[in-house]
Scaffold this active site. Sequence first.
Site, PDB file in Angstrom:
ATOM      1  N   ASP A  76      37.168  33.146  29.305  1.00 19.89           N
ATOM      2  CA  ASP A  76      36.159  32.981  30.608  1.00 19.89           C
ATOM      3  C   ASP A  76      35.979  31.395  31.002  1.00 19.89           C
ATOM      4  OD1 ASP A  76      35.823  35.719  30.795  1.00 19.89           O
ATOM      5  OD2 ASP A  76      33.476  35.493  29.592  1.00 19.89           O
TER       6      ASP A  76
ATOM      7  N   HIS B  25      23.557  30.746  33.702  1.00 17.61           N
ATOM      8  CA  HIS B  25      23.694  31.367  32.419  1.00 17.61           C
ATOM      9  C   HIS B  25      23.971  30.245  31.433  1.00 17.61           C
ATOM     10  CE1 HIS B  25      24.433  35.049  34.098  1.00 17.61           C
ATOM     11  NE2 HIS B  25      25.430  34.965  34.718  1.00 17.61           N
TER      12      HIS B  25
ATOM     13  N   GLY C 210      29.210  32.414  31.277  1.00 20.45           N
ATOM     14  CA  GLY C 210      29.447  32.943  32.160  1.00 20.45           C
ATOM     15  C   GLY C 210      29.898  31.979  33.184  1.00 20.45           C
TER      16      GLY C 210
ATOM     17  N   ASP D 132      20.775  36.915  41.744  1.00 22.16           N
ATOM     18  CA  ASP D 132      22.059  37.077  41.533  1.00 22.16           C
ATOM     19  C   ASP D 132      22.388  38.326  40.998  1.00 22.16           C
ATOM     20  OD1 ASP D 132      24.577  36.646  39.483  1.00 22.16           O
ATOM     21  OD2 ASP D 132      24.641  34.610  40.685  1.00 22.16           O
TER      22      ASP D 132
ATOM     23  N   HIS E  84      23.804  39.092  38.278  1.00 23.48           N
ATOM     24  CA  HIS E  84      23.825  38.731  36.673  1.00 23.48           C
ATOM     25  C   HIS E  84      22.253  38.307  36.507  1.00 23.48           C
ATOM     26  CE1 HIS E  84      27.911  38.563  37.664  1.00 23.48           C
ATOM     27  NE2 HIS E  84      28.257  39.044  36.708  1.00 23.48           N
TER      28      HIS E  84
ATOM     29  N   ASP F 285      27.228  37.699  44.511  1.00 21.05           N
ATOM     30  CA  ASP F 285      27.912  38.699  43.825  1.00 21.05           C
ATOM     31  C   ASP F 285      27.436  40.002  43.867  1.00 21.05           C
ATOM     32  OD1 ASP F 285      25.755  37.792  42.090  1.00 21.05           O
ATOM     33  OD2 ASP F 285      27.237  37.153  40.469  1.00 21.05           O
TER      34      ASP F 285
ATOM     35  N   TYR G 170      32.386  35.996  43.920  1.00 21.05           N
ATOM     36  CA  TYR G 170      33.876  35.879  43.688  1.00 21.05           C
ATOM     37  C   TYR G 170      34.696  36.450  44.432  1.00 21.05           C
ATOM     38  CZ  TYR G 170      31.103  34.547  39.663  1.00 21.05           C
ATOM     39  OH  TYR G 170      29.814  33.993  38.832  1.00 21.05           O
TER      40      TYR G 170
END
Length: 385
Positions: A84, A126, A134, A162, A164, A251, A295
């Site tokens: 990642d 994150h 992340g 977001d 997330h 996102d 992304y």
Amino acid sequence: MSRPVLLHSETLYSYSFGREHPMGPDRVRLAVELADYLGVLPLCDTAVPLPQHREQARRIHDPDYLAALGQLTPNPAYGWGTEDNPLAAGIHEVALDIVAASTTAAQLVWEGHCTRAVNIAGGLHHAQRRGISGFCMLNDAAAAIEWLLRHGAQRVAYVDVDAHHGDGVEQMFWDDPRVLTISVHESGLYLFPGTGFAGDIGGPQALGTAVNVAVEKDITDREWLRAVHGIIPPLLQRFAPEIIISQHGADPHRADPLTHMRLSVNAMEMVARSVRRWADRYAQGRWVALGGGGYHRDSLARSWAALLAVVAGVELDMATPMPAGWESRVHRHGVVPTSTTLGDSWADLAGVEPTEVIGGQRCQAMVATSKAAFPYWGIASYPSP
């Protein structure tokens, strides 16, 4: 009072784990170029990150972790050099500049040089005290909040929309009643980092100051807008923040390859306008806006260009055509544009009035959050659907 301020430097464009990585190059650059085409940039003053604010990273991150980041040697204990978060030369220096940029934005607003500032390279929410998470190396939002608290702020609201969960920021202020963190995100049942449920409400000294709205995957514009507007403004009204810091990851868009939400750029622009209004109403206009995830280069650039316009105080026509050559521009990143206009033509927000809770069926996530967090603020929770 001066105009809104855009934190702007070539370095801020360079946070990248490589061309094949989701957090690849040109994410910020594309958005700034599109905003310039739309006539937004001349409406803002620009500022460069103050270099002394790079030291803010030391106030929120472990020194051994920071030392490890300066080496191009894998360190799995810190998440450095993993699939990642692969080794990437120079990214540590860029992350320090992002910390400096968000802290500079907070200082400019707090000291009255402007009422609104934006760092769309920021929002790396994150990052943990002792590790990359992340794609986020250093937590610029937490750094800015820490600076504010150290310089006299008693009530800072952090609003995160977001896809997330804003876990890193939440954890750093988990037991600090001076910081209200609100995160509206896709449920951790389906999405990284797997946290941020309604019952997560803060530490024993700060119960009710961590607020999480974990929405279902495939949520649509109207359902998401209802949850955002049903939860956030009543809490801001009671908390009475002195400043709002918001994170606007793009996102949640339905074209994003890493998430499962189905939002339009139009809905995200509408929430940005709501945050500006909430800052005016509850925080004396003081607002720092940050970027975040996202992304799919096309929807990301359109969303953040719209965000920059909101910060600048203008309302763009979402039917504005994209510039000539835009399709080939994003094709370089392996992306097929999903719209020929700034907004999404498929978005159906006719009749939506975001200044009040949107009528209709309330989602279970909204109800669960209200029952978990509202009692600590003396607000009646919503009935079960």
